[in-house]
Motif scaffolding. Structure first.
Motif, PDB file in Angstrom:
ATOM      1  N   GLY A  68       0.792  -1.219   0.000  1.00 24.95           N
ATOM      2  CA  GLY A  68       0.000   0.000   0.000  1.00 24.95           C
ATOM      3  C   GLY A  68       0.825   1.270   0.000  1.00 24.95           C
ATOM      4  N   ILE A  69       2.070   1.213   0.442  1.00 20.20           N
ATOM      5  CA  ILE A  69       2.902   2.418   0.479  1.00 20.20           C
ATOM      6  C   ILE A  69       3.808   2.417  -0.745  1.00 20.20           C
ATOM      7  CG2 ILE A  69       4.672   3.685   1.730  1.00 20.20           C
ATOM      8  CD1 ILE A  69       3.518   2.699   4.301  1.00 20.20           C
ATOM      9  N   LYS A  70       3.561   3.362  -1.623  1.00 22.21           N
ATOM     10  CA  LYS A  70       4.387   3.532  -2.810  1.00 22.21           C
ATOM     11  C   LYS A  70       5.505   4.531  -2.480  1.00 22.21           C
ATOM     12  CE  LYS A  70       1.607   1.296  -5.695  1.00 22.21           C
ATOM     13  NZ  LYS A  70       1.556  -0.051  -5.222  1.00 22.21           N
ATOM     14  N   ALA A  71       6.400   4.737  -3.418  1.00 22.82           N
ATOM     15  CA  ALA A  71       7.562   5.595  -3.178  1.00 22.82           C
ATOM     16  C   ALA A  71       7.143   7.029  -2.876  1.00 22.82           C
ATOM     17  CB  ALA A  71       8.493   5.553  -4.387  1.00 22.82           C
ATOM     18  N   HIS A  72       6.179   7.539  -3.609  1.00 23.74           N
ATOM     19  CA  HIS A  72       5.745   8.919  -3.392  1.00 23.74           C
ATOM     20  C   HIS A  72       5.075   9.063  -2.029  1.00 23.74           C
ATOM     21  CE1 HIS A  72       3.308  12.619  -4.654  1.00 23.74           C
ATOM     22  NE2 HIS A  72       4.560  12.987  -4.533  1.00 23.74           N
ATOM     23  N   GLY A  73       4.280   8.075  -1.623  1.00 17.39           N
ATOM     24  CA  GLY A  73       3.651   8.095  -0.304  1.00 17.39           C
ATOM     25  C   GLY A  73       4.676   8.018   0.815  1.00 17.39           C
ATOM     26  N   ALA A  74       5.704   7.190   0.626  1.00 15.99           N
ATOM     27  CA  ALA A  74       6.763   7.081   1.631  1.00 15.99           C
ATOM     28  C   ALA A  74       7.523   8.397   1.750  1.00 15.99           C
ATOM     29  CB  ALA A  74       7.720   5.946   1.272  1.00 15.99           C
ATOM     30  N   LEU A  75       7.747   9.066   0.617  1.00 17.88           N
ATOM     31  CA  LEU A  75       8.423  10.361   0.637  1.00 17.88           C
ATOM     32  C   LEU A  75       7.594  11.397   1.396  1.00 17.88           C
ATOM     33  CD1 LEU A  75      10.795  12.108  -0.414  1.00 17.88           C
ATOM     34  CD2 LEU A  75       9.377  12.585  -2.419  1.00 17.88           C
ATOM     35  N   GLN A  76       6.287  11.438   1.133  1.00 15.64           N
ATOM     36  CA  GLN A  76       5.413  12.368   1.837  1.00 15.64           C
ATOM     37  C   GLN A  76       5.383  12.059   3.331  1.00 15.64           C
ATOM     38  OE1 GLN A  76       1.793  11.653  -0.359  1.00 15.64           O
ATOM     39  NE2 GLN A  76       1.920  13.662  -1.320  1.00 15.64           N
ATOM     40  N   LEU A  77       5.317  10.786   3.668  1.00 12.51           N
ATOM     41  CA  LEU A  77       5.249  10.379   5.072  1.00 12.51           C
ATOM     42  C   LEU A  77       6.521  10.772   5.818  1.00 12.51           C
ATOM     43  CD1 LEU A  77       3.490   8.875   7.101  1.00 12.51           C
ATOM     44  CD2 LEU A  77       4.623   6.786   6.408  1.00 12.51           C
ATOM     45  N   LEU A  78       7.676  10.486   5.229  1.00 11.14           N
ATOM     46  CA  LEU A  78       8.939  10.829   5.880  1.00 11.14           C
ATOM     47  C   LEU A  78       9.167  12.339   5.934  1.00 11.14           C
ATOM     48  CD1 LEU A  78      11.334   8.038   4.658  1.00 11.14           C
ATOM     49  CD2 LEU A  78      10.386   8.378   6.933  1.00 11.14           C
ATOM     50  N   ALA A  79       8.615  13.071   4.969  1.00 13.24           N
ATOM     51  CA  ALA A  79       8.726  14.522   5.020  1.00 13.24           C
ATOM     52  C   ALA A  79       7.961  15.083   6.213  1.00 13.24           C
ATOM     53  CB  ALA A  79       8.199  15.135   3.727  1.00 13.24           C
ATOM     54  N   GLU A  80       6.898  14.408   6.611  1.00 13.69           N
ATOM     55  CA  GLU A  80       6.094  14.875   7.741  1.00 13.69           C
ATOM     56  C   GLU A  80       6.633  14.411   9.090  1.00 13.69           C
ATOM     57  OE1 GLU A  80       3.616  17.056   7.741  1.00 13.69           O
ATOM     58  OE2 GLU A  80       3.894  17.262   5.587  1.00 13.69           O
ATOM     59  N   ILE A  81       7.043  13.129   9.182  1.00 17.60           N
ATOM     60  CA  ILE A  81       7.427  12.590  10.494  1.00 17.60           C
ATOM     61  C   ILE A  81       8.933  12.554  10.704  1.00 17.60           C
ATOM     62  CG2 ILE A  81       5.346  11.213  10.685  1.00 17.60           C
ATOM     63  CD1 ILE A  81       7.016   8.747  10.018  1.00 17.60           C
ATOM     64  N   GLY A  82       9.709  12.557   9.633  1.00 16.28           N
ATOM     65  CA  GLY A  82      11.159  12.458   9.763  1.00 16.28           C
ATOM     66  C   GLY A  82      11.581  11.024  10.036  1.00 16.28           C
ATOM     67  N   THR A  83      12.852  10.827  10.344  1.00 21.71           N
ATOM     68  CA  THR A  83      13.367   9.478  10.602  1.00 21.71           C
ATOM     69  C   THR A  83      13.673   9.253  12.079  1.00 21.71           C
ATOM     70  OG1 THR A  83      15.610  10.218  10.130  1.00 21.71           O
ATOM     71  CG2 THR A  83      14.370   9.243   8.302  1.00 21.71           C
ATOM     72  N   ASP A  84      13.620  10.291  12.880  1.00 22.59           N
ATOM     73  CA  ASP A  84      13.942  10.180  14.297  1.00 22.59           C
ATOM     74  C   ASP A  84      12.678   9.818  15.081  1.00 22.59           C
ATOM     75  OD1 ASP A  84      15.129  10.321  16.773  1.00 22.59           O
ATOM     76  OD2 ASP A  84      14.954  12.506  16.903  1.00 22.59           O
ATOM     77  N   MET A  85      12.573   8.560  15.491  1.00 24.77           N
ATOM     78  CA  MET A  85      11.393   8.094  16.209  1.00 24.77           C
ATOM     79  C   MET A  85      11.537   8.243  17.724  1.00 24.77           C
ATOM     80  SD  MET A  85       9.074   6.974  14.121  1.00 24.77           S
ATOM     81  CE  MET A  85       9.373   8.211  12.915  1.00 24.77           C
ATOM     82  N   SER A  86      12.623   8.866  18.179  1.00 27.17           N
ATOM     83  CA  SER A  86      12.815   9.022  19.624  1.00 27.17           C
ATOM     84  C   SER A  86      11.859  10.059  20.211  1.00 27.17           C
ATOM     85  CB  SER A  86      14.261   9.419  19.923  1.00 27.17           C
ATOM     86  OG  SER A  86      14.545  10.688  19.377  1.00 27.17           O
ATOM     87  N   ARG A  87      11.172  10.807  19.369  1.00 26.70           N
ATOM     88  CA  ARG A  87      10.199  11.787  19.859  1.00 26.70           C
ATOM     89  C   ARG A  87       8.995  11.103  20.493  1.00 26.70           C
ATOM     90  NH1 ARG A  87       9.241  15.757  14.899  1.00 26.70           N
ATOM     91  NH2 ARG A  87       8.936  13.775  13.872  1.00 26.70           N
ATOM     92  N   TRP A  88       8.724   9.846  20.087  1.00 30.01           N
ATOM     93  CA  TRP A  88       7.600   9.097  20.627  1.00 30.01           C
ATOM     94  C   TRP A  88       8.147   7.897  21.388  1.00 30.01           C
ATOM     95  CZ3 TRP A  88       7.858  10.468  15.386  1.00 30.01           C
ATOM     96  CH2 TRP A  88       7.061  11.566  15.035  1.00 30.01           C
ATOM     97  N   GLU A  89       7.685   7.706  22.611  1.00 30.00           N
ATOM     98  CA  GLU A  89       8.187   6.615  23.446  1.00 30.00           C
ATOM     99  C   GLU A  89       7.829   5.247  22.879  1.00 30.00           C
ATOM    100  OE1 GLU A  89       7.335   6.917  27.619  1.00 30.00           O
ATOM    101  OE2 GLU A  89       7.402   9.099  27.497  1.00 30.00           O
ATOM    102  N   THR A  90       6.587   5.099  22.462  1.00 28.50           N
ATOM    103  CA  THR A  90       6.126   3.815  21.941  1.00 28.50           C
ATOM    104  C   THR A  90       5.330   4.048  20.662  1.00 28.50           C
ATOM    105  OG1 THR A  90       4.038   3.874  23.145  1.00 28.50           O
ATOM    106  CG2 THR A  90       5.916   2.875  24.280  1.00 28.50           C
TER     107      THR A  90
END
Length: 175
Positions: free
Chosen positions: A43-65
């Motif tokens: 379900g996640i295509k390249a363009h969707g993944a790009l949009q998603l990462l542009a919004e959330i970034g790659t650093d998941m330490s902002r959320w504990e779980t």
């Protein structure tokens, strides 16, 4: 060292590009940026993944779980409490203007029609809850998968719709 870097496999199918898609190879750029192939998730295509990462970034330490992450996206069912007691399980999610949640919902709409485990789950939820809630439920699962991939570096492996249906039948018999 750069020539030894392992790149993701080529795309599974050749589809006509949308006129809004970037003119460069998004999959390879995302793989270099994250070290993961988010397009392996159904379900996640390249363009969707790009949009998603542009919004959330790659650093998941902002959320504990992953629960905190899904709550931030407003993809969790609401709980109506009064007097310290849960009155009803309404299942309504909070309204959201979060663009990452919108991208995940769009990806969820396409995955419900696919022949994969997430698609089988989405179809079962659609029969049980209705289409809008099923899309939110699948988007919630997609968010949990994306979180675990980015946080722990796990790769996603789809076991297929048959495996999901078999496990679901086993759980029904067990209960």
């Amino acid at each position: 060292a750069q020539s030894e870097e392992r790149l993701p496999p080529p795309p599974r199918n050749k589809q006509k590009k949308s006129r809004n898609e970037p003119r460069f190879d998004v999959r390879q750029s995302l793989h270099r940026w994250t070290g993961l192939d988010l397009t392996a998730i159904d379900g996640i295509k390249a363009h969707g993944a790009l949009q998603l990462l542009a919004e959330i970034g790659t650093d998941m330490s902002r959320w504990e779980t992953e629960k905190h992450f899904c709550s931030w996206l407003s993809l969790c069912p609401g709980v109506n409490k009064t007097g310290g007691r849960v009155q009803s399980k309404s299942g309504k999610t909070r309204p959201s203007a979060n663009r990452a949640a919108r991208v995940l919902r769009l990806c969820a709409q396409s995955v419900i029609r696919a022949n994969c485990a997430l698609g089988a789950y989405g179809r079962r939820m659609r029969a049980k809850l209705g289409a809008p809630k099923a899309v939110t439920a699948v988007a919630h699962k997609l968010a949990k998968i994306v979180y675990s991939m980015l946080k722990h570096g796990k790769t996603y492996v789809d076991r297929g719709a048959e495996y999901y249906e078999q496990r679901y039948q086993e759980k029904l018999v067990e209960h």
